[in-house]
Design a protein around this motif. Structure first.
Motif, mmCIF file in Angstrom:
data_model
loop_
_atom_site.group_PDB
_atom_site.id
_atom_site.type_symbol
_atom_site.label_atom_id
_atom_site.label_comp_id
_atom_site.label_asym_id
_atom_site.label_seq_id
_atom_site.Cartn_x
_atom_site.Cartn_y
_atom_site.Cartn_z
ATOM 1 N N PRO A 94 0.183 -5.037 0.977
ATOM 2 C CA PRO A 94 -0.292 -5.976 -0.049
ATOM 3 C C PRO A 94 -1.029 -7.154 0.577
ATOM 4 O O PRO A 94 -0.905 -7.437 1.775
ATOM 5 N N PRO A 134 -6.071 -5.382 3.429
ATOM 6 C CA PRO A 134 -5.035 -5.060 2.445
ATOM 7 C C PRO A 134 -5.191 -3.620 1.967
ATOM 8 O O PRO A 134 -6.300 -3.080 1.916
ATOM 9 N N SER A 135 -4.098 -2.990 1.636
ATOM 10 C CA SER A 135 -4.118 -1.615 1.152
ATOM 11 C C SER A 135 -2.909 -1.404 0.253
ATOM 12 O O SER A 135 -2.124 -2.323 0.012
ATOM 13 N N THR A 136 -2.773 -0.161 -0.218
ATOM 14 C CA THR A 136 -1.605 0.153 -1.043
ATOM 15 C C THR A 136 -0.320 -0.080 -0.276
ATOM 16 O O THR A 136 0.679 -0.580 -0.816
ATOM 17 N N ALA A 137 -0.373 0.268 1.002
ATOM 18 C CA ALA A 137 0.826 0.105 1.837
ATOM 19 C C ALA A 137 0.973 -1.308 2.372
ATOM 20 O O ALA A 137 2.054 -1.685 2.856
#
Length: 551
Positions: A424, A419-422
């Motif tokens: 979810p 998961p990352s900012t880009a």
């Protein structure tokens, strides 16, 4: 750091500067329960610190030992635990780190760890520094005096009196002679000074103990005091004296920060080359590596004597009952020795003693105990063993040396979706499920890993992590790897790095005896070098500090 770095590194911890040698530990066992390596550490000081250095201003080289001072000491709070600070330097040899797609490193990182000193269940109050003592007479009031100044920090007479009382209590508990005041006071003051110098350096460097480590230490301490939670522990301490819990927490934090500081210093000072290791292995001293070493959990239920120093048959029977229950509880796979001792202490008056004894060769153990220990298989527990002091119960946790080291290894691939900012968390889960469906439809694992995996260390190699051993990966990854058949892949599972699917290409057993011997040799060499390295650093640190001892 690559997202797929999943270390669960085992550590070897041994005391190298501890005054509690193997002979003492197994001669008298432990006077009081010990905490784990993550628990409250003894204040790290060196017994060899030079008390007169180039930059030390000494107004008086002697500490007042007047009758008044002796009376103050005798009236100090009765300590049931140690405040005698000893420098314990142990090394931790880290296992090969398995990064995604990278091979284990050949060099082992050595660290020194300040181990815990024996701590009694009543430790909390004795560890908390008292408020400055105020005495008064008809003429005026005299505030607790300053006994020394370290850089900009004063050390108070009450601090010294309390530390001396604690040191005296610990020596008495170990049946050791207590030095006269004119010897003990300067020694303890020197320890307080050395601690303060280290704390000043910690402050300048901005070092802080990790909050989780502090909480773990306090939780361990609470359990030894028979308290289930930190909140209850805080209430119990503050009910006895307001602010006691916070003062104890501060002390724990300081001791852990000192431990970190020492680790950093020794890591930069002690260099052990591959050639050093090879030379040691060629020497006669390396024969010691062939001897089996036993790591044990050892609990003693001492006999309770009457006023005349005699133990009744009834009391011996009670001790045997308690020891039998302890033996039963120790048989659990992940037995918590601190909790077992706490539970056993509930209905038993004499102080139950014990702890993790670390690794010892059989020759270092008392004869009446070694024959029982060497007969055990790993995980087994002895029946209560009677000695003159009480009943002993011993569990063999591990055995090493004296034999080949054969380990299981898995040739593993994985696909990681982080998961990352880009991306979810819910989208990451949806993506790993889509990849899993593609695998079930027959698509190639390596191709999918190269296309979708977010692990930069292994994606370009089709998710290949190489050969993985026990302890290389985080528990969730290792557990899934062990239950996945060769040439099969797992269902999606989660770790702290994200969502994975792994595949096991091969499984084998590998003889790592040579690597093991080199690690052990490196550990022995480190133990030899650590005391002198720590002592040299301490003296350098002392020489750079401003210390003024008052009359």
């Amino acid at each position: 750091m690559n997202h797929a770095v999943m270390h669960n590194l085992p550590n070897f911890h041994r005391n190298t500067l501890s005054a509690l040698t193997s002979a003492l530990i197994y001669g008298t066992l432990l006077v009081m329960p010990t905490l784990s390596a993550q628990a409250v550490t003894a204040t790290a000081v060196t017994a060899k610190t030079n008390t007169t250095t180039a930059k030390t201003t000494v107004e008086s080289g002697k500490i007042s030992t007047t009758k008044a001072a002796a009376q103050t000491t005798s009236k100090s709070t009765k300590a049931t635990t140690t405040a005698k600070k000893t420098t314990n330097a142990a090394k931790s040899v880290k296992a090969d780190t398995k990064a995604s797609g990278s091979k284990p490193t050949s060099q082992k990182t050595a660290k020194v760890v300040s181990q815990t000193a024996p701590i009694a269940p009543e430790v909390a109050n004795s560890l908390v520094e008292p408020a400055p003592v105020v005495t008064s007479n008809s003429q005026d009031q005299v505030i607790d005096g300053v006994i020394a100044i370290v850089n900009d920090t004063p050390i108070l007479r009450s601090q010294l009196d309390r530390a001396v009382a604690q040191a005296s209590a610990q020596l008495q508990a170990q049946n050791k002679p207590v030095p006269p005041a004119q010897q003990l006071y300067p020694q303890v003051l020197d320890q307080l000074i050395t601690k303060q110098i280290q704390l000043d350096l910690i402050k300048r460097q901005g070092l802080q103990a990790e909050e989780n480590a502090v909480n773990a230490a306090l939780t361990n301490l609470a359990q030894q005091n028979g308290v289930a939670s930190l909140a209850e522990f805080q209430q119990k301490l503050d009910a006895q004296r307001v602010g006691s819990y916070q003062a104890l927490r501060q002390k724990v934090s300081e001791d852990l920060a000192i431990q970190t500081l020492q680790q950093q210093q020794l890591a930069s000072r002690i260099k052990i080359s591959d050639q050093d290791v090879n030379n040691f292995l060629k020497s006669p001293e390396s024969n010691a590596l062939e001897k089996s070493q036993y790591r044990t959990l050892h609990i003693r239920v001492p006999f309770e004597a009457d006023a005349a120093g005699k133990t009744s048959d009834k009391q011996k029977k009670q001790a045997l009952t308690v020891a039998t229950q302890i033996a039963k509880n120790l048989q659990a796979e992940n037995a918590n020795i601190e909790q077992i001792m706490t539970d056993a202490q509930t209905n038993y008056n004499a102080q139950i003693q014990g702890g993790d004894m670390g690794y010892h060769v059989a020759a270092e153990l008392p004869t009446e105990l070694s024959k029982n220990i060497t007969a055990l298989e790993v995980g087994q527990v002895t029946n209560p063993i009677a000695t003159a002091e009480g009943y002993n119960v011993i569990k063999l946790v591990d055995k090493r040396g004296g034999q080949k080291k054969i380990i299981d290894q898995w040739h593993t691939r994985h696909i990681l979706i982080s998961p990352s900012t880009a991306l979810p968390a819910d989208m990451a889960k949806q993506q790993i499920d889509t990849i899993y469906d593609k695998l079930r439809q027959g698509e190639d694992f390596a191709t999918l890993a190269s296309t979708y995996s977010k692990d930069p260390g292994s994606a370009s190699n089709g998710g290949d992590l190489g050969w993985v051993s026990e302890g290389d990966m985080v528990p969730s990854f290792e557990a899934m790897m062990k239950k996945t058949s060769v040439n099969d892949y797992s269902v999606p599972f989660q770790s702290q790095f994200g969502w994975h699917i792994l595949k096991v290409d091969e499984k084998r057993q590998k003889d790592v005896s040579d690597v093991y011997r080199k690690n052990m040799a490196r550990e022995i060499l480190y133990q030899r070098m650590a005391p002198q390295a720590l002592d040299d650093w301490m003296q350098e640190l002392r020489a750079q500090a401003y210390v003024k001892i008052m009359q």
